[in-house]
Design an enzyme around this catalytic site. Structure first.
Site, PDB file in Angstrom:
ATOM      1  N   GLU A 170       0.810  -1.227   0.000  1.00 23.92           N
ATOM      2  CA  GLU A 170       0.000   0.000   0.000  1.00 23.92           C
ATOM      3  C   GLU A 170       0.840   1.273   0.000  1.00 23.92           C
ATOM      4  OE1 GLU A 170      -2.803  -0.333   3.216  1.00 23.92           O
ATOM      5  OE2 GLU A 170      -3.550  -2.271   2.526  1.00 23.92           O
ATOM      6  N   ASN A 223       2.072  -5.321  -3.024  1.00 21.52           N
ATOM      7  CA  ASN A 223       0.697  -5.642  -2.656  1.00 21.52           C
ATOM      8  C   ASN A 223      -0.097  -4.363  -2.413  1.00 21.52           C
ATOM      9  OD1 ASN A 223      -1.221  -7.792  -1.890  1.00 21.52           O
ATOM     10  ND2 ASN A 223      -1.120  -6.886   0.156  1.00 21.52           N
ATOM     11  N   HIS A 264     -10.319  -6.435  -1.673  1.00 23.54           N
ATOM     12  CA  HIS A 264     -11.318  -6.043  -0.674  1.00 23.54           C
ATOM     13  C   HIS A 264     -12.456  -5.314  -1.399  1.00 23.54           C
ATOM     14  CE1 HIS A 264      -8.905  -7.193   2.754  1.00 23.54           C
ATOM     15  NE2 HIS A 264      -7.914  -6.420   2.378  1.00 23.54           N
ATOM     16  N   GLU A 295      -6.089 -10.809  -0.445  1.00 22.52           N
ATOM     17  CA  GLU A 295      -6.823 -10.482   0.787  1.00 22.52           C
ATOM     18  C   GLU A 295      -8.323 -10.395   0.514  1.00 22.52           C
ATOM     19  OE1 GLU A 295      -5.238  -7.091   2.888  1.00 22.52           O
ATOM     20  OE2 GLU A 295      -3.186  -7.494   2.239  1.00 22.52           O
ATOM     21  N   ASP A 297     -12.241 -10.374   0.271  1.00 26.22           N
ATOM     22  CA  ASP A 297     -13.512 -10.450   0.991  1.00 26.22           C
ATOM     23  C   ASP A 297     -14.497  -9.539   0.269  1.00 26.22           C
ATOM     24  OD1 ASP A 297     -12.695  -7.872   1.961  1.00 26.22           O
ATOM     25  OD2 ASP A 297     -11.850  -8.791   3.746  1.00 26.22           O
TER      26      ASP A 297
END
Length: 410
Positions: A170, A223, A264, A295, A297
């Protein structure tokens, strides 16, 4: 068919260098008659794909059902917090390796690979480091030295036991943030403030070189979130900025092996279709990089952050449930279509221990995982299982292993 054996983190994975390929399945994986009764690791193994989860050590130790599902459902694991800087070095110069070592030991026993998360991130750093940066007692040169020291110590400690490292996490700002003055040439976007202001953008290249020097065999990833699809290429296109950034790193001989797209997503937004995500993955892999969904979701707005209840409208509940399943479907299908997409990792698999309600409180959000808080399968799980069962040749082929990129010889 010629087989090449690859050993990572004490796990023997057999990958076909030809028209077929498999991921080593666990001894736990019998083959039930019904596909929905098979584990995610065994369904994904048909495509040479590793299917993983982030792991909460406290839940793993206290909840037998959670532990059993981690041990049997997944072929790769990620430490949710145990490998972050604040966890590893809470006191300057004193490392706490225990929780992360335990996660890796469990993974070895379960024949799972490990994603290392994360070496360089501006968040979840030790109090002593953030205090020093904020009060100016740690300046740019000191921070650069501390970063290199930390990367070297951590990667050396785990050497030979990590499959993929999230080296830098990030680093790029979002369109709605106040942009830093530090840009990447003429590219849209910018790096996040404070660290880039202190170090300049070259700290990314330095981080990857330090990680490679400490472990020649781990795959090294950049990432980030909100890079699932390209926008218009303008100033607000974060994916374009990341693409230009990793392209320059790769062209400059920096040992970056892959890009991790976090995945996400949220049902209240207009998200992407399969081909938009597939195009983004393809553009990154056309640079010679691997990709991974790291990651995943798909959260929804809820009525109450504590119990994650939705408004008492059955149509609304069903719509959100199906929207979440669609988001999982889009990311997984795009990954399956790209042979360089090596792994698909969910950021927790049960709403019982999800990070989402603790982070998204105003308005409250939750319900983002494959299983609900009572470990009941959700539509998202059934959709993922169905995608893994139905996918196959000619458009879905086994993964192509990525060779770690080495530092140039001097």
């Amino acid at each position: 068919m010629r087989l090449r054996r690859l050993v990572h983190a004490g796990v023997l994975a057999v990958v076909a260098v030809g028209s077929l390929g498999t991921v080593a399945a666990s001894a736990h994986d019998a083959t039930p008659a019904k596909p929905q009764e098979q584990t995610l690791r065994s369904l994904a193994a048909r495509h040479g794909l590793y299917f993983g989860t982030a792991v909460d050590p406290a839940a793993y130790a206290a909840d037998a059902t959670y532990k059993t599902m981690v041990d049997t459902q997944f072929s790769t694991v990620t430490a949710e917090n145990a490998m972050k800087w604040e966890s590893l070095e809470p006191t300057r110069g004193t490392y706490n390796w225990g929780p992360a070592d335990a996660l890796i030991d469990n993974a070895v026993r379960n024949r799972q690979l490990v994603r290392g998360h994360v070496l360089v991130w501006h968040s979840q750093v030790p109090g002593w480091l953030s205090a020093g940066i904020n009060d100016g007692s740690i300046d740019g040169p000191q921070l650069r030295a501390l970063l290199k020291q930390h990367i070297t110590a951590v990667v050396t400690h785990f050497k030979g036991r990590i499959w993929q490292w999230d080296v830098v996490n990030e680093a790029v700002s979002d369109p709605w943030e106040t942009p830093s003055a530090i840009h990447l040439g003429g590219s849209a976007g910018s790096f996040k403030q404070k660290w880039a202001d202190l170090l300049g953008p070259d700290y990314l290249a330095e981080a990857f070189r330090a990680a490679r020097a400490a472990d020649p065999k781990a795959l090294l990833f950049y990432n980030d979130y909100n890079i699932e699809a390209f926008g218009d290429g303008g100033a607000g296109d974060k994916t374009q900025f990341v693409y230009d950034m990793v392209k320059r790193l790769r062209a400059g001989g920096v040992p970056i092996d892959g890009v991790g797209s976090q995945g996400h997503l949220a049902t209240q937004y207009g998200n992407y279709d399969v081909f938009q995500v597939a195009d983004a993955l393809r553009r990154f892999t056309d640079l010679g990089l691997a990709v991974a969904l790291t990651e995943v979701d798909a959260r929804s707005l809820t009525q109450n952050a504590d119990d994650q209840t939705l408004p008492a409208n059955s149509a609304d509940v069903a719509a959100r449930d199906q929207a979440a399943a669609y988001n999982y479907h889009v990311l997984l299908q795009a990954c399956l279509m790209n042979r360089h997409c090596l792994s698909f990792t969910v950021w927790g698999f049960t709403d019982r221990y999800s990070w989402i309600p603790g982070w998204f409180k105003n308005p409250p959000e939750g319900l983002g995982c494959l299983w609900d808080a009572s470990y009941n399968p959700k539509k998202s799980l059934r959709t993922v299982q169905g995608d893994l069962v139905a996918a196959g040749p000619p458009l879905v082929q086994p993964r192509i292993p990525q060779a770690p990129r080495q530092l140039p010889r001097r």
